[in-house]
Design a protein around this motif. Structure first.
Motif, PDB file in Angstrom:
ATOM      1  N   GLN A 137       0.720  -1.302   0.194  1.00 59.94           N
ATOM      2  CA  GLN A 137       0.218  -0.311  -0.305  1.00 59.94           C
ATOM      3  C   GLN A 137       0.858   1.231  -0.297  1.00 59.94           C
ATOM      4  OE1 GLN A 137      -2.867   0.235   0.061  1.00 59.94           O
ATOM      5  NE2 GLN A 137      -3.308  -2.164  -0.594  1.00 59.94           N
ATOM      6  N   PRO A 138       0.672   2.766  -0.598  1.00 57.16           N
ATOM      7  CA  PRO A 138       1.439   3.749  -1.017  1.00 57.16           C
ATOM      8  C   PRO A 138       1.507   4.301   0.050  1.00 57.16           C
ATOM      9  CG  PRO A 138      -0.983   4.058  -2.043  1.00 57.16           C
ATOM     10  CD  PRO A 138      -0.949   2.566  -1.658  1.00 57.16           C
ATOM     11  N   HIS A 139       0.733   4.443   1.068  1.00 53.00           N
ATOM     12  CA  HIS A 139       0.768   4.661   3.157  1.00 53.00           C
ATOM     13  C   HIS A 139       1.128   3.979   4.024  1.00 53.00           C
ATOM     14  CE1 HIS A 139      -1.518   7.489   0.544  1.00 53.00           C
ATOM     15  NE2 HIS A 139      -3.171   6.591   0.074  1.00 53.00           N
ATOM     16  N   THR A 140       1.893   2.874   3.328  1.00 50.75           N
ATOM     17  CA  THR A 140       2.311   2.041   4.174  1.00 50.75           C
ATOM     18  C   THR A 140       4.106   2.321   4.643  1.00 50.75           C
ATOM     19  OG1 THR A 140       0.785   0.689   4.082  1.00 50.75           O
ATOM     20  CG2 THR A 140       2.812   0.128   5.439  1.00 50.75           C
ATOM     21  N   PHE A 193      13.710  -6.020  18.857  1.00 51.45           N
ATOM     22  CA  PHE A 193      13.018  -5.014  17.650  1.00 51.45           C
ATOM     23  C   PHE A 193      12.754  -5.608  16.568  1.00 51.45           C
ATOM     24  CE2 PHE A 193      14.874  -2.361  13.683  1.00 51.45           C
ATOM     25  CZ  PHE A 193      13.517  -1.327  14.131  1.00 51.45           C
ATOM     26  N   ILE A 194      11.895  -5.054  15.949  1.00 52.97           N
ATOM     27  CA  ILE A 194      11.747  -6.407  15.012  1.00 52.97           C
ATOM     28  C   ILE A 194      11.531  -5.626  13.542  1.00 52.97           C
ATOM     29  CG2 ILE A 194      10.195  -7.605  13.320  1.00 52.97           C
ATOM     30  CD1 ILE A 194       9.073  -8.003  16.034  1.00 52.97           C
ATOM     31  N   PRO A 195      12.522  -5.709  12.399  1.00 57.41           N
ATOM     32  CA  PRO A 195      12.943  -4.284  11.541  1.00 57.41           C
ATOM     33  C   PRO A 195      12.005  -4.407  10.866  1.00 57.41           C
ATOM     34  CG  PRO A 195      15.309  -6.018  12.188  1.00 57.41           C
ATOM     35  CD  PRO A 195      14.460  -6.420  12.549  1.00 57.41           C
ATOM     36  N   SER A 196      10.939  -5.662  10.204  1.00 57.23           N
ATOM     37  CA  SER A 196      10.172  -5.716   9.552  1.00 57.23           C
ATOM     38  C   SER A 196       9.036  -5.352   9.738  1.00 57.23           C
ATOM     39  CB  SER A 196       9.829  -6.912   8.703  1.00 57.23           C
ATOM     40  OG  SER A 196       9.671  -8.183  10.066  1.00 57.23           O
ATOM     41  N   GLU A 197       8.180  -4.919  10.377  1.00 57.22           N
ATOM     42  CA  GLU A 197       7.528  -4.435  10.729  1.00 57.22           C
ATOM     43  C   GLU A 197       7.241  -2.955  10.479  1.00 57.22           C
ATOM     44  OE1 GLU A 197       6.381  -3.961  15.113  1.00 57.22           O
ATOM     45  OE2 GLU A 197       6.450  -6.311  14.896  1.00 57.22           O
ATOM     46  N   ALA A 198       6.217  -2.655  10.687  1.00 60.35           N
ATOM     47  CA  ALA A 198       5.431  -1.418   9.378  1.00 60.35           C
ATOM     48  C   ALA A 198       4.213  -0.023  10.123  1.00 60.35           C
ATOM     49  CB  ALA A 198       5.235  -1.668   7.920  1.00 60.35           C
TER      50      ALA A 198
END
Length: 299
Positions: A12-15, A69-74
């Motif tokens: 999604q463009p807003h993530t 810390f989880i680097p892949s979260e958005a």
């Protein structure tokens, strides 16, 4: 399932990929960090463990133990994402009606009949995506879905702060520094004896919960001066009795499908849950729905 949902959101463009940090701030939470680490590794997620010294140097706050810390979260702008999805759906032939209260859903000779005021809509199937209001349209879920009020606050700190989105208090607290420099916090419903369970009025903000949210912001972000509250609001979550969403057909028929009960974690499940339901309805997949999400688990 969660990783697939995250993949859908990142399209999604807003993530924005920011990573996410879990900081311990409540009794027993340091041990929970390690338990969660083991589960994440089993699922193929490799988090980083931030030592208290690293947390102090990076965020300027004291931590009683290591953080995860989880680097892949958005993170995303949920309103913007919803508007983009609605526009895409409309472009592909969907009709979206707002401000229409559904009074009842009934069986009909050809499928289901949805009562909306003086009108009735006929359809082959209906998807219940009304979360905490699900029991109002299907009493079978009265003992399965429970409403709970979740409170949020937006503050303007003194000075400029930064840092990844944070969770704490065994998942009952979320704190995020916005690109504007303002800080948003949600949670702390444990501050009332009943944890806001059973509350359905989202126009109410409880003073003691707001106070705990402000204390949590100060603890986790360490602003240089007083916080100015610029907005406060509440929303109603749908809690399931086992903490897992309901995704799939209502037992006893295939024309009523549920996509609800997200326990306040809609963004962690919603897109993948919706895709599972829609592909199943359209017959475009033979992949079965996850048994742990199926409403039939309560029979």
């Amino acid at each position: 399932f969660s990783r697939e949902n995250l993949d859908l959101f990142t399209q999604q463009p807003h993530t924005v990929s920011t990573g996410g940090l879990w900081l311990p701030s409540a009794p027993g939470e340091v041990a929970q960090i390690q338990i969660g680490l083991d589960i994440l590794e089993e699922c193929g997620v490799v988090p980083e463990i931030w030592a208290p010294l690293q947390i102090q140097e990076t965020l300027g706050v004291h931590s009683p133990g290591p953080g995860r810390f989880i680097p892949s979260e958005a993170v995303c702008d949920p309103v913007a994402v919803l508007e983009a999805l609605a526009a895409e759906a409309t472009a592909n032939g969907a009709h979206i009606h707002v401000g229409c209260t559904v009074q009842a859903v009934e069986d009909s000779p050809t499928g289901v009949r949805v009562r909306v005021g003086e009108r009735a809509l006929e359809a082959e199937a209906v998807v219940f995506a009304n979360n905490a209001n699900l029991p109002l349209l299907d009493p079978a879920f009265t003992e399965i879905i429970t409403p709970a009020r979740r409170q949020s606050v937006l503050v303007r700190p003194t000075g400029c702060l930064s840092g990844p989105p944070m969770r704490s208090q065994h998942g009952h607290l979320e704190v995020r520094v916005l690109p504007s420099g303002e800080i948003m916090a949600s949670g702390c419903r444990w501050a009332t004896p009943h944890m806001e369970v059973g509350e359905t009025d989202e126009t109410i903000q409880v003073d003691v919960i707001e106070q705990k949210l402000l204390e949590a912001i100060e603890q986790l972000t360490h602003p240089s001066g007083p916080l100015e509250v610029i907005q406060r609001w509440s929303g109603i979550m749908a809690l399931t009795c086992d903490g897992i969403p309901l995704v799939g057909p209502v037992p006893g028929g295939s024309r009523r499908i549920v996509c609800a009960g997200f326990n306040g974690q809609e963004l962690g499940f919603a897109l993948q849950a919706a895709r599972a339901v829609s592909t199943g309805l359209l017959g475009s997949t033979t992949e079965p729905l996850l048994k742990c999400l199926h409403p039939a688990r309560f029979l």
